[in-house]
Motif scaffolding. Structure first.
Motif, PDB file in Angstrom:
ATOM      1  N   PRO A   1     -29.128  -2.261 -49.351  1.00 42.77           N
ATOM      2  CA  PRO A   1     -28.584  -3.254 -48.431  1.00 42.77           C
ATOM      3  C   PRO A   1     -28.225  -4.601 -49.057  1.00 42.77           C
ATOM      4  CG  PRO A   1     -30.955  -3.305 -48.334  1.00 42.77           C
ATOM      5  CD  PRO A   1     -30.590  -2.285 -49.380  1.00 42.77           C
ATOM      6  N   LEU A   2     -28.265  -4.721 -50.404  1.00 38.49           N
ATOM      7  CA  LEU A   2     -28.071  -6.036 -51.010  1.00 38.49           C
ATOM      8  C   LEU A   2     -26.631  -6.539 -50.918  1.00 38.49           C
ATOM      9  CD1 LEU A   2     -29.446  -8.366 -52.429  1.00 38.49           C
ATOM     10  CD2 LEU A   2     -29.143  -7.192 -54.589  1.00 38.49           C
ATOM     11  N   ALA A   3     -25.673  -5.821 -51.533  1.00 39.43           N
ATOM     12  CA  ALA A   3     -24.271  -6.263 -51.486  1.00 39.43           C
ATOM     13  C   ALA A   3     -23.732  -6.195 -50.062  1.00 39.43           C
ATOM     14  CB  ALA A   3     -23.417  -5.421 -52.423  1.00 39.43           C
ATOM     15  N   PHE A   4     -24.067  -5.098 -49.368  1.00 38.27           N
ATOM     16  CA  PHE A   4     -23.672  -4.931 -47.970  1.00 38.27           C
ATOM     17  C   PHE A   4     -24.838  -4.297 -47.229  1.00 38.27           C
ATOM     18  CE2 PHE A   4     -21.984  -2.492 -44.447  1.00 38.27           C
ATOM     19  CZ  PHE A   4     -21.147  -3.413 -43.843  1.00 38.27           C
ATOM     20  N   PRO A   5     -25.339  -4.845 -46.149  1.00 32.37           N
ATOM     21  CA  PRO A   5     -24.813  -5.954 -45.354  1.00 32.37           C
ATOM     22  C   PRO A   5     -25.462  -7.315 -45.603  1.00 32.37           C
ATOM     23  CG  PRO A   5     -26.408  -4.761 -44.069  1.00 32.37           C
ATOM     24  CD  PRO A   5     -26.389  -4.118 -45.440  1.00 32.37           C
ATOM     25  N   LEU A   6     -26.384  -7.422 -46.597  1.00 31.57           N
ATOM     26  CA  LEU A   6     -27.098  -8.686 -46.772  1.00 31.57           C
ATOM     27  C   LEU A   6     -26.187  -9.823 -47.230  1.00 31.57           C
ATOM     28  CD1 LEU A   6     -30.066  -9.503 -46.388  1.00 31.57           C
ATOM     29  CD2 LEU A   6     -30.370  -9.260 -48.838  1.00 31.57           C
ATOM     30  N   ILE A   7     -25.299  -9.555 -48.225  1.00 30.35           N
ATOM     31  CA  ILE A   7     -24.418 -10.599 -48.746  1.00 30.35           C
ATOM     32  C   ILE A   7     -23.062 -10.554 -48.044  1.00 30.35           C
ATOM     33  CG2 ILE A   7     -23.245 -11.476 -50.804  1.00 30.35           C
ATOM     34  CD1 ILE A   7     -25.770 -10.134 -52.321  1.00 30.35           C
ATOM     35  N   ALA A   8     -22.357  -9.432 -48.156  1.00 26.83           N
ATOM     36  CA  ALA A   8     -21.067  -9.281 -47.468  1.00 26.83           C
ATOM     37  C   ALA A   8     -21.310  -8.603 -46.124  1.00 26.83           C
ATOM     38  CB  ALA A   8     -20.107  -8.456 -48.323  1.00 26.83           C
ATOM     39  N   GLY A   9     -21.997  -9.312 -45.255  1.00 23.40           N
ATOM     40  CA  GLY A   9     -22.348  -8.768 -43.949  1.00 23.40           C
ATOM     41  C   GLY A   9     -21.474  -9.322 -42.840  1.00 23.40           C
ATOM     42  N   PRO A  10     -21.857  -9.071 -41.589  1.00 27.25           N
ATOM     43  CA  PRO A  10     -21.053  -9.520 -40.455  1.00 27.25           C
ATOM     44  C   PRO A  10     -20.809 -11.025 -40.456  1.00 27.25           C
ATOM     45  CG  PRO A  10     -22.987  -8.285 -39.709  1.00 27.25           C
ATOM     46  CD  PRO A  10     -23.066  -8.385 -41.190  1.00 27.25           C
ATOM     47  N   GLY A  11     -21.832 -11.783 -40.825  1.00 29.12           N
ATOM     48  CA  GLY A  11     -21.700 -13.244 -40.835  1.00 29.12           C
ATOM     49  C   GLY A  11     -20.670 -13.737 -41.827  1.00 29.12           C
ATOM     50  N   SER A  12     -20.753 -13.247 -43.083  1.00 26.64           N
ATOM     51  CA  SER A  12     -19.815 -13.716 -44.111  1.00 26.64           C
ATOM     52  C   SER A  12     -18.395 -13.223 -43.867  1.00 26.64           C
ATOM     53  CB  SER A  12     -20.302 -13.344 -45.518  1.00 26.64           C
ATOM     54  OG  SER A  12     -20.595 -11.980 -45.599  1.00 26.64           O
ATOM     55  N   LEU A  13     -18.243 -11.974 -43.381  1.00 27.52           N
ATOM     56  CA  LEU A  13     -16.901 -11.444 -43.118  1.00 27.52           C
ATOM     57  C   LEU A  13     -16.235 -12.180 -41.950  1.00 27.52           C
ATOM     58  CD1 LEU A  13     -17.431  -7.593 -43.612  1.00 27.52           C
ATOM     59  CD2 LEU A  13     -16.580  -9.267 -45.252  1.00 27.52           C
ATOM     60  N   THR A  14     -17.016 -12.465 -40.920  1.00 26.59           N
ATOM     61  CA  THR A  14     -16.497 -13.237 -39.785  1.00 26.59           C
ATOM     62  C   THR A  14     -16.119 -14.641 -40.236  1.00 26.59           C
ATOM     63  OG1 THR A  14     -17.956 -11.999 -38.317  1.00 26.59           O
ATOM     64  CG2 THR A  14     -17.005 -13.994 -37.434  1.00 26.59           C
ATOM     65  N   THR A  15     -16.968 -15.231 -41.078  1.00 28.79           N
ATOM     66  CA  THR A  15     -16.712 -16.578 -41.593  1.00 28.79           C
ATOM     67  C   THR A  15     -15.409 -16.625 -42.383  1.00 28.79           C
ATOM     68  OG1 THR A  15     -19.080 -16.954 -41.732  1.00 28.79           O
ATOM     69  CG2 THR A  15     -17.685 -18.454 -42.980  1.00 28.79           C
ATOM     70  N   ILE A  16     -15.160 -15.609 -43.209  1.00 28.39           N
ATOM     71  CA  ILE A  16     -13.938 -15.560 -44.023  1.00 28.39           C
ATOM     72  C   ILE A  16     -12.699 -15.605 -43.134  1.00 28.39           C
ATOM     73  CG2 ILE A  16     -12.554 -14.040 -45.513  1.00 28.39           C
ATOM     74  CD1 ILE A  16     -15.311 -13.238 -46.817  1.00 28.39           C
ATOM     75  N   LEU A  17     -12.692 -14.797 -42.070  1.00 25.68           N
ATOM     76  CA  LEU A  17     -11.532 -14.810 -41.170  1.00 25.68           C
ATOM     77  C   LEU A  17     -11.451 -16.101 -40.379  1.00 25.68           C
ATOM     78  CD1 LEU A  17     -10.682 -11.395 -39.544  1.00 25.68           C
ATOM     79  CD2 LEU A  17      -9.664 -12.540 -41.462  1.00 25.68           C
ATOM     80  N   SER A  18     -12.594 -16.644 -39.998  1.00 17.10           N
ATOM     81  CA  SER A  18     -12.617 -17.917 -39.282  1.00 17.10           C
ATOM     82  C   SER A  18     -12.072 -19.038 -40.164  1.00 17.10           C
ATOM     83  CB  SER A  18     -14.042 -18.254 -38.833  1.00 17.10           C
ATOM     84  OG  SER A  18     -14.554 -17.227 -38.017  1.00 17.10           O
ATOM     85  N   LEU A  19     -12.463 -19.037 -41.447  1.00 20.26           N
ATOM     86  CA  LEU A  19     -11.964 -20.038 -42.401  1.00 20.26           C
ATOM     87  C   LEU A  19     -10.458 -19.885 -42.598  1.00 20.26           C
ATOM     88  CD1 LEU A  19     -14.750 -19.928 -45.150  1.00 20.26           C
ATOM     89  CD2 LEU A  19     -14.236 -21.863 -43.659  1.00 20.26           C
ATOM     90  N   ARG A  20      -9.995 -18.631 -42.575  1.00 19.64           N
ATOM     91  CA  ARG A  20      -8.574 -18.353 -42.786  1.00 19.64           C
ATOM     92  C   ARG A  20      -7.710 -18.984 -41.686  1.00 19.64           C
ATOM     93  NH1 ARG A  20      -5.378 -12.829 -44.158  1.00 19.64           N
ATOM     94  NH2 ARG A  20      -3.495 -13.938 -44.660  1.00 19.64           N
ATOM     95  N   ALA A  21      -8.305 -19.180 -40.526  1.00 20.21           N
ATOM     96  CA  ALA A  21      -7.580 -19.819 -39.422  1.00 20.21           C
ATOM     97  C   ALA A  21      -7.303 -21.291 -39.728  1.00 20.21           C
ATOM     98  CB  ALA A  21      -8.378 -19.690 -38.129  1.00 20.21           C
ATOM     99  N   GLU A  22      -8.096 -21.865 -40.656  1.00 17.06           N
ATOM    100  CA  GLU A  22      -7.963 -23.298 -40.947  1.00 17.06           C
ATOM    101  C   GLU A  22      -7.549 -23.619 -42.378  1.00 17.06           C
ATOM    102  OE1 GLU A  22     -11.045 -25.944 -39.523  1.00 17.06           O
ATOM    103  OE2 GLU A  22     -11.701 -24.431 -38.093  1.00 17.06           O
ATOM    104  N   TYR A  23      -7.896 -22.747 -43.338  1.00 15.93           N
ATOM    105  CA  TYR A  23      -7.670 -23.056 -44.749  1.00 15.93           C
ATOM    106  C   TYR A  23      -6.692 -22.088 -45.415  1.00 15.93           C
ATOM    107  CZ  TYR A  23     -11.946 -25.826 -44.153  1.00 15.93           C
ATOM    108  OH  TYR A  23     -12.886 -26.719 -43.712  1.00 15.93           O
TER     109      TYR A  23
END
Length: 194
Positions: free
Chosen positions: A108-130
């Motif tokens: 569970p280290l790379a997925f979902p602990l690091i590249a999990g729901p939070g980070s993937l959602t954050t990436i798309l959320s950031l894409r809306a602004e940056y």
């Protein structure tokens, strides 16, 4: 727009807070004890590939499903809000601690602990602004930092101590809470105007 160091710094800090690699040091140490060894390079590479792929393909996937970026950003803000509460209050809502000694570096280290729901959602959320390029650089910076932390996790635990890790988690939790409120406020209007 191109390279924007303010965007790179902000996106790096947001992802750093969401991934919470320092706060996950106790989990990493526990995984190392159970598996005997963690392949830091493999974990960083797999997590980085998942996040970069989601950065470029996430919007297309949303379009196929019929969800706009504002809706996803608002949903992301809510997930960040709950992740922040988890960090501040010391409760566990998302993390799975199921281990497999053979593939522990990937799951569970790379997925979902690091590249999990939070980070993937954050990436798309950031894409809306940056800008996409600035977010990609932020992801790479986080993966480099994550690799260093994975390699030196036992030393970090000795230096910072259990209380130090708890304090860092709570500080980043408050930062994440503020970011989630800002993200929600800046995208919720788009839901009603589009």
């Amino acid at each position: 727009m191109g390279l924007n160091f303010k965007e790179i710094f902000t996106a790096t800090m947001v992802l750093f807070a969401v991934i919470d690699i320092i706060g996950n040091v106790p989990i990493i140490i526990d995984l190392r004890k159970k598996a005997g060894h963690i392949q830091s390079e493999k974990a960083a590479l797999v997590a980085g590939i998942i996040m970069i792929a989601f950065l470029f393909l996430g919007k297309s996937i949303l379009n196929v499903i019929g969800i706009d970026v504002n809706s996803f950003a608002v949903a992301g803000a809510l997930i960040l809000f709950f992740l922040a509460l988890e960090m501040i209050l010391g409760i566990s809502l998302y993390k799975e601690e199921e281990t497999n000694a053979v593939t522990v570096s990937v799951f569970p280290l790379a997925f979902p602990l690091i590249a999990g729901p939070g980070s993937l959602t954050t990436i798309l959320s950031l894409r809306a602004e940056y800008e996409t390029m600035n977010i990609a650089i932020a992801i790479l910076l986080n993966m480099i930092f994550m690799y260093i932390v994975l390699k030196t996790s036992s030393k970090i635990e000795r230096i910072i101590g259990e209380n130090g890790i708890k304090i860092i988690r709570k500080v980043f939790g408050v930062i994440l809470l503020a970011i989630s409120v800002k993200l929600f406020a800046s995208n919720v209007q788009g839901l009603f105007t589009s």
